[in-house]
Design an enzyme around this catalytic site. Sequence first.
Site, short mmCIF file in Angstrom:
data_model
loop_
_atom_site.label_atom_id
_atom_site.label_comp_id
_atom_site.label_asym_id
_atom_site.label_seq_id
_atom_site.Cartn_x
_atom_site.Cartn_y
_atom_site.Cartn_z
N HIS A 130 0.85 -1.19 0.00
CA HIS A 130 0.00 0.00 0.00
C HIS A 130 0.88 1.23 0.00
O HIS A 130 1.99 1.21 0.52
CB HIS A 130 -0.94 0.02 1.21
CG HIS A 130 -0.23 -0.12 2.52
ND1 HIS A 130 0.23 -1.33 3.00
CD2 HIS A 130 0.10 0.80 3.46
CE1 HIS A 130 0.81 -1.15 4.17
NE2 HIS A 130 0.76 0.14 4.48
N HIS A 160 0.98 5.20 1.15
CA HIS A 160 0.37 6.25 1.96
C HIS A 160 0.43 7.56 1.19
O HIS A 160 1.48 7.93 0.64
CB HIS A 160 1.16 6.47 3.25
CG HIS A 160 1.15 5.33 4.21
ND1 HIS A 160 0.31 5.29 5.32
CD2 HIS A 160 1.88 4.19 4.27
CE1 HIS A 160 0.54 4.17 6.00
NE2 HIS A 160 1.49 3.49 5.38
P1 AMP Z 1 1.95 0.46 7.42
O1 AMP Z 1 2.43 0.68 8.84
O2 AMP Z 1 2.75 1.21 6.41
O3 AMP Z 1 1.82 -1.01 7.11
O4 AMP Z 1 0.51 1.11 7.36
C1 AMP Z 1 -0.66 0.42 7.66
C2 AMP Z 1 -1.75 1.45 7.80
O5 AMP Z 1 -2.99 0.79 7.73
C3 AMP Z 1 -1.72 2.24 9.11
O6 AMP Z 1 -1.54 3.62 8.83
C4 AMP Z 1 -3.08 1.95 9.72
O7 AMP Z 1 -3.64 3.07 10.35
C5 AMP Z 1 -3.89 1.53 8.52
N1 AMP Z 1 -5.03 0.67 8.79
C6 AMP Z 1 -5.02 -0.46 9.56
N2 AMP Z 1 -6.26 -1.00 9.57
C7 AMP Z 1 -7.05 -0.22 8.80
C8 AMP Z 1 -8.43 -0.25 8.42
N3 AMP Z 1 -9.27 -1.20 8.85
N4 AMP Z 1 -8.90 0.73 7.61
C9 AMP Z 1 -8.07 1.70 7.18
N5 AMP Z 1 -6.76 1.79 7.50
C10 AMP Z 1 -6.26 0.85 8.29
#
Ligand code: AMP
Length: 139
Positions: A98, A100
Amino acid sequence: MEDIFCRIIKGEIPSTKIYEDDDVLAILDISQTTKGHTLVIPKLHYDNFLSCPQEVMHKVMDVAQRIGQAEISLLHARGVNILTNVNEAAGQSVMHFHVHVIPRYNGGEGFQITMKGQDTSGMDLPRLAMDISKAMKKE
Ligand code: AMP
């Protein structure tokens, strides 16, 4: 076990959808580090940016660019950070690629990137550059 983004893509878990096509989904990050913090996710599962096929990665980055542009024009963000974490060591917590998109408004928000330089006097930078260059996969 399926990761949370696979389940969001399947519609098993709700999300706040911004954009969707056959290959890509963009949703608001649940944490909203800054207002408009968005995640751009390929629908097929790849663990991270490095293991994602180029064609899919390009589609994800295209959507990330367009969302960044929209956030500057609509939300009047003064800047935007586009970033992706690869592996736990780099802060990845959901092991599904993903990107950001994080709008930036002022210096006082709860998100900040600091890159501290280190002493490079003991490093052979031309050699390092050559080694990395040689290790790159051919296109
Ligand atoms: P990373 O640390 O780069 O893997 O980012 C994962 C992101 O996913 C974090 O910023 C979380 O806040 C986000 N996240 C986790 N669960 C959900 C969810 N159910 N809906 C939207 N974002 C999420």
